[in-house]
Scaffold this motif. Structure first.
Motif, PDB file in Angstrom:
ATOM      1  N   PRO A   1      10.512   5.924   3.917  1.00 54.57           N
ATOM      2  CA  PRO A   1      11.713   6.721   3.635  1.00 54.57           C
ATOM      3  C   PRO A   1      12.663   6.070   2.638  1.00 54.57           C
ATOM      4  O   PRO A   1      13.515   6.739   2.057  1.00 54.57           O
ATOM      5  CB  PRO A   1      12.378   6.830   5.019  1.00 54.57           C
ATOM      6  N   TYR A   2      12.501   4.768   2.450  1.00 53.29           N
ATOM      7  CA  TYR A   2      13.388   4.047   1.549  1.00 53.29           C
ATOM      8  C   TYR A   2      12.745   3.744   0.204  1.00 53.29           C
ATOM      9  O   TYR A   2      13.406   3.228  -0.694  1.00 53.29           O
ATOM     10  CB  TYR A   2      13.828   2.732   2.204  1.00 53.29           C
ATOM     11  N   GLU A   3      11.483   4.060   0.079  1.00 46.07           N
ATOM     12  CA  GLU A   3      10.781   3.793  -1.175  1.00 46.07           C
ATOM     13  C   GLU A   3       9.950   5.011  -1.529  1.00 46.07           C
ATOM     14  O   GLU A   3       8.860   5.224  -1.000  1.00 46.07           O
ATOM     15  CB  GLU A   3       9.868   2.576  -1.048  1.00 46.07           C
ATOM     16  N   ASP A   4      10.476   5.781  -2.435  1.00 38.91           N
ATOM     17  CA  ASP A   4       9.866   7.050  -2.823  1.00 38.91           C
ATOM     18  C   ASP A   4      10.044   7.169  -4.330  1.00 38.91           C
ATOM     19  O   ASP A   4      11.175   7.195  -4.818  1.00 38.91           O
ATOM     20  CB  ASP A   4      10.588   8.190  -2.092  1.00 38.91           C
ATOM     21  N   TYR A   5       8.930   7.213  -5.069  1.00 38.26           N
ATOM     22  CA  TYR A   5       9.005   7.129  -6.528  1.00 38.26           C
ATOM     23  C   TYR A   5       8.391   8.346  -7.182  1.00 38.26           C
ATOM     24  O   TYR A   5       7.449   8.967  -6.646  1.00 38.26           O
ATOM     25  CB  TYR A   5       8.294   5.860  -7.013  1.00 38.26           C
ATOM     26  N   TRP A   6       8.891   8.634  -8.387  1.00 35.85           N
ATOM     27  CA  TRP A   6       8.418   9.777  -9.162  1.00 35.85           C
ATOM     28  C   TRP A   6       8.022   9.353 -10.567  1.00 35.85           C
ATOM     29  O   TRP A   6       8.639   8.463 -11.152  1.00 35.85           O
ATOM     30  CB  TRP A   6       9.521  10.834  -9.277  1.00 35.85           C
ATOM     31  N   GLY A   7       6.997  10.005 -11.084  1.00 32.21           N
ATOM     32  CA  GLY A   7       6.649   9.835 -12.479  1.00 32.21           C
ATOM     33  C   GLY A   7       7.546  10.690 -13.357  1.00 32.21           C
ATOM     34  O   GLY A   7       8.375  11.458 -12.861  1.00 32.21           O
ATOM     35  N   GLU A   8       7.356  10.562 -14.657  1.00 28.84           N
ATOM     36  CA  GLU A   8       8.198  11.297 -15.604  1.00 28.84           C
ATOM     37  C   GLU A   8       7.726  12.736 -15.801  1.00 28.84           C
ATOM     38  O   GLU A   8       8.465  13.554 -16.336  1.00 28.84           O
ATOM     39  CB  GLU A   8       8.235  10.565 -16.938  1.00 28.84           C
TER      40      GLU A   8
ATOM     41  N   SER B   1       0.847  -1.194   0.000  1.00 38.45           N
ATOM     42  CA  SER B   1       0.000   0.000   0.000  1.00 38.45           C
ATOM     43  C   SER B   1       0.881   1.242   0.000  1.00 38.45           C
ATOM     44  O   SER B   1       1.996   1.230   0.540  1.00 38.45           O
ATOM     45  CB  SER B   1      -0.917   0.007   1.220  1.00 38.45           C
ATOM     46  N   ILE B   2       0.394   2.280  -0.617  1.00 38.33           N
ATOM     47  CA  ILE B   2       1.149   3.519  -0.743  1.00 38.33           C
ATOM     48  C   ILE B   2       0.733   4.460   0.368  1.00 38.33           C
ATOM     49  O   ILE B   2      -0.442   4.785   0.500  1.00 38.33           O
ATOM     50  CB  ILE B   2       0.918   4.168  -2.120  1.00 38.33           C
ATOM     51  N   ASN B   3       1.688   4.905   1.132  1.00 38.23           N
ATOM     52  CA  ASN B   3       1.417   5.754   2.281  1.00 38.23           C
ATOM     53  C   ASN B   3       0.837   7.097   1.845  1.00 38.23           C
ATOM     54  O   ASN B   3      -0.271   7.472   2.216  1.00 38.23           O
ATOM     55  CB  ASN B   3       2.703   5.957   3.078  1.00 38.23           C
TER      56      ASN B   3
END
Length: 116
Positions: free
Chosen positions: A101-108, A30-32
């Protein structure tokens, strides 16, 4: 590998509306927090709006009352409804998914251009 796919950007006249979408895939966790950030030419990336898994929201002062963020947890998708757009809203809009804090993602990123 988590992927964020954004859609909905484009060119609109001042006063108009756009709806951005961002769908996350590649993880069963799940995404926080999910959110939208934007970066205008020559400026730093800054928060537009974010929403927690529980539905709590935060908005930048500049968009309060005009933008609305929403979330479909089952689809791992967020939306940004943008109304009364202004030329100063012109920017590349980036979707963010914060798992930890260890998994943080961005779109393009998706470009929003508001003409005066």
């Amino acid at each position: 590998q988590v992927q964020l796919v954004e859609s909905g950007g484009g060119l609109v006249q001042a006063g108009g509306s756009l709806r951005l979408s961002c769908a996350a895939s590649g993880s069963s966790s799940s995404i926080n927090v999910m959110g939208w950030y934007r970066q205008a030419p020559g400026k730093q990336r800054s928060l537009v709006a974010r929403i927690t898994s529980g539905g709590n929201t935060n908005y930048a002062d500049s968009v309060k009352g005009r933008f609305t963020i929403s979330r479909d947890n089952a689809k791992k998708t967020i939306y940004l409804e943008m109304n009364s757009l202004k030329p100063e809203d012109t920017a590349v809009y980036y979707c963010n998914a914060y798992y930890s804090p260890y998994e943080d993602y961005w779109g393009e990123g998706t470009l929003v251009t508001v003409s005066s």
